[in-house]
Design a protein around this motif. Structure first.
Motif, mmCIF file in Angstrom:
data_model
loop_
_atom_site.group_PDB
_atom_site.id
_atom_site.type_symbol
_atom_site.label_atom_id
_atom_site.label_comp_id
_atom_site.label_asym_id
_atom_site.label_seq_id
_atom_site.Cartn_x
_atom_site.Cartn_y
_atom_site.Cartn_z
ATOM 1 N N GLY A 8 36.754 60.568 54.737
ATOM 2 C CA GLY A 8 35.797 60.674 55.897
ATOM 3 C C GLY A 8 35.776 62.234 56.264
ATOM 4 O O GLY A 8 34.489 62.403 56.893
ATOM 5 N N GLN A 9 36.347 62.649 56.349
ATOM 6 C CA GLN A 9 37.239 64.302 56.555
ATOM 7 C C GLN A 9 36.435 65.574 55.465
ATOM 8 O O GLN A 9 35.864 66.470 56.111
ATOM 9 C CB GLN A 9 38.171 64.088 57.150
ATOM 10 C CG GLN A 9 38.774 63.339 58.162
ATOM 11 C CD GLN A 9 40.396 63.602 58.490
ATOM 12 O OE1 GLN A 9 40.825 64.055 57.973
ATOM 13 N NE2 GLN A 9 40.173 63.467 59.803
ATOM 14 N N LEU A 10 36.556 65.210 54.105
ATOM 15 C CA LEU A 10 36.877 66.432 53.399
ATOM 16 C C LEU A 10 34.929 67.113 52.908
ATOM 17 O O LEU A 10 35.703 67.829 53.581
ATOM 18 C CB LEU A 10 36.980 65.798 51.722
ATOM 19 C CG LEU A 10 37.899 65.263 51.693
ATOM 20 C CD1 LEU A 10 38.895 64.238 50.390
ATOM 21 C CD2 LEU A 10 39.163 67.021 51.161
ATOM 22 N N ALA A 11 34.951 66.464 52.670
ATOM 23 C CA ALA A 11 32.996 66.665 52.914
ATOM 24 C C ALA A 11 32.330 67.199 53.821
ATOM 25 O O ALA A 11 32.248 68.931 54.351
ATOM 26 C CB ALA A 11 32.153 66.402 52.599
ATOM 27 N N ARG A 12 33.112 67.691 55.558
ATOM 28 C CA ARG A 12 32.760 68.835 56.122
ATOM 29 C C ARG A 12 33.342 69.129 56.979
ATOM 30 O O ARG A 12 32.827 70.247 57.715
ATOM 31 C CB ARG A 12 32.427 67.373 57.842
ATOM 32 C CG ARG A 12 32.805 66.291 58.160
ATOM 33 C CD ARG A 12 32.199 65.772 59.489
ATOM 34 N NE ARG A 12 33.091 64.846 59.329
ATOM 35 C CZ ARG A 12 33.903 64.386 59.654
ATOM 36 N NH1 ARG A 12 34.757 64.899 60.427
ATOM 37 N NH2 ARG A 12 33.956 62.218 60.048
ATOM 38 N N GLU A 13 34.970 69.151 55.499
ATOM 39 C CA GLU A 13 35.682 70.224 56.537
ATOM 40 C C GLU A 13 35.116 71.882 55.568
ATOM 41 O O GLU A 13 35.580 72.803 56.010
ATOM 42 C CB GLU A 13 37.390 69.954 56.058
ATOM 43 C CG GLU A 13 37.607 69.118 56.815
ATOM 44 C CD GLU A 13 38.674 68.691 56.113
ATOM 45 O OE1 GLU A 13 39.717 67.564 56.860
ATOM 46 O OE2 GLU A 13 39.413 68.680 54.920
ATOM 47 N N GLY A 14 33.905 71.402 54.406
ATOM 48 C CA GLY A 14 33.596 72.992 53.794
ATOM 49 C C GLY A 14 34.051 73.047 52.626
ATOM 50 O O GLY A 14 33.255 73.843 52.014
ATOM 51 N N PHE A 15 34.452 71.510 52.021
ATOM 52 C CA PHE A 15 34.347 71.624 50.005
ATOM 53 C C PHE A 15 32.846 71.443 50.210
ATOM 54 O O PHE A 15 32.234 70.604 50.284
ATOM 55 C CB PHE A 15 35.565 70.279 49.763
ATOM 56 C CG PHE A 15 36.689 71.558 50.539
ATOM 57 C CD1 PHE A 15 37.381 71.549 49.922
ATOM 58 C CD2 PHE A 15 37.343 70.663 51.380
ATOM 59 C CE1 PHE A 15 39.178 71.945 50.038
ATOM 60 C CE2 PHE A 15 39.115 70.659 51.775
ATOM 61 C CZ PHE A 15 39.685 71.420 51.616
#
Ligand code: CTP
Ligand code: MG
Length: 173
Positions: free
Chosen positions: A143-150
């Motif tokens: 749930g976090q990867l996309a909004r971490e900036g990747f």
């Protein structure tokens, strides 16, 4: 075949629990000089690739070398579990500092398989609970990867998909 599009200059973060096959994948798809592994950096700074107390120093050195490579325009792959948001944030930061796109490749294999592989290794001594915690961290990571900036998050589920993956480089200009 699963084609993974990756910018020809990228910081590639492999993401996966121990035994998911990150180092195997890195060895198959990238030149050894492109791969910075946390194990190798722990060995460099502490003479022991399993010395977790050396992690902070090891990652400090890894990030430093990654920055040097990215500044020179060289694709760089980080072979570490990258299951913790703070570990990934540091990679996104290094990439951004050098105007390079961060990309994640998630290797998701059943925990039981990863444990079977890990148990068979003489260079891994941690217990089942450690692997279970990694699995929880991986599930949380989704749930976090996309909004971490990747810029891209490629997910390979299961050994067949991992086996069939091919990297395709996107020209930047
Ligand atoms: N392995 C395997 N078949 C695969 C991939 C890996 O049998 N398709 C084996 C490797 O030979 C190794 C073990 O499984 O003995 C773990 O693979 P590795 O690539 O080392 O996993 P990592 O994700 O790098 O594990 P770690 O985080 O502990 O470094
Ligand atoms: Mg490995």
């Amino acid at each position: 075949m699963t084609v993974l599009d990756i910018p020809e200059l990228a910081l590639v973060a492999l993401v996966g629990i121990s035994g998911s096959g990150k180092s195997t994948f890195a060895g198959r798809h990238f030149a050894s000089s492109q791969v910075l592994s946390s194990d190798a950096f722990r060995a460099m700074v502490a003479d022991d690739e399993n010395d977790q107390s050396a992690s902070a120093e090891a990652f400090d050195a890894l990030h430093y070398v990654a920055g040097k490579r990215l500044r020179a325009g060289r694709l760089t792959v980080v072979d570490a579990t990258n299951l913790q948001p703070h570990a990934r944030a540091a990679l996104v930061r290094v990439a951004r500092e050098h105007d390079v796109l961060p990309v994640a490749i998630v290797l998701d294999v059943p925990e039981a398989l990863a444990w079977e592989r890990t148990e068979a290794r003489s260079d891994r001594t941690f217990g089942r609970q450690v692997l279970a915690r990694m699995s929880r961290d991986l599930r949380r990571s989704y749930g976090q990867l996309a909004r971490e900036g990747f810029r891209k998050v490629h997910v390979l589920r299961g050994t067949e998909e991992i086996e069939a993956a091919e990297i395709r480089y996107e020209r930047l200009f």
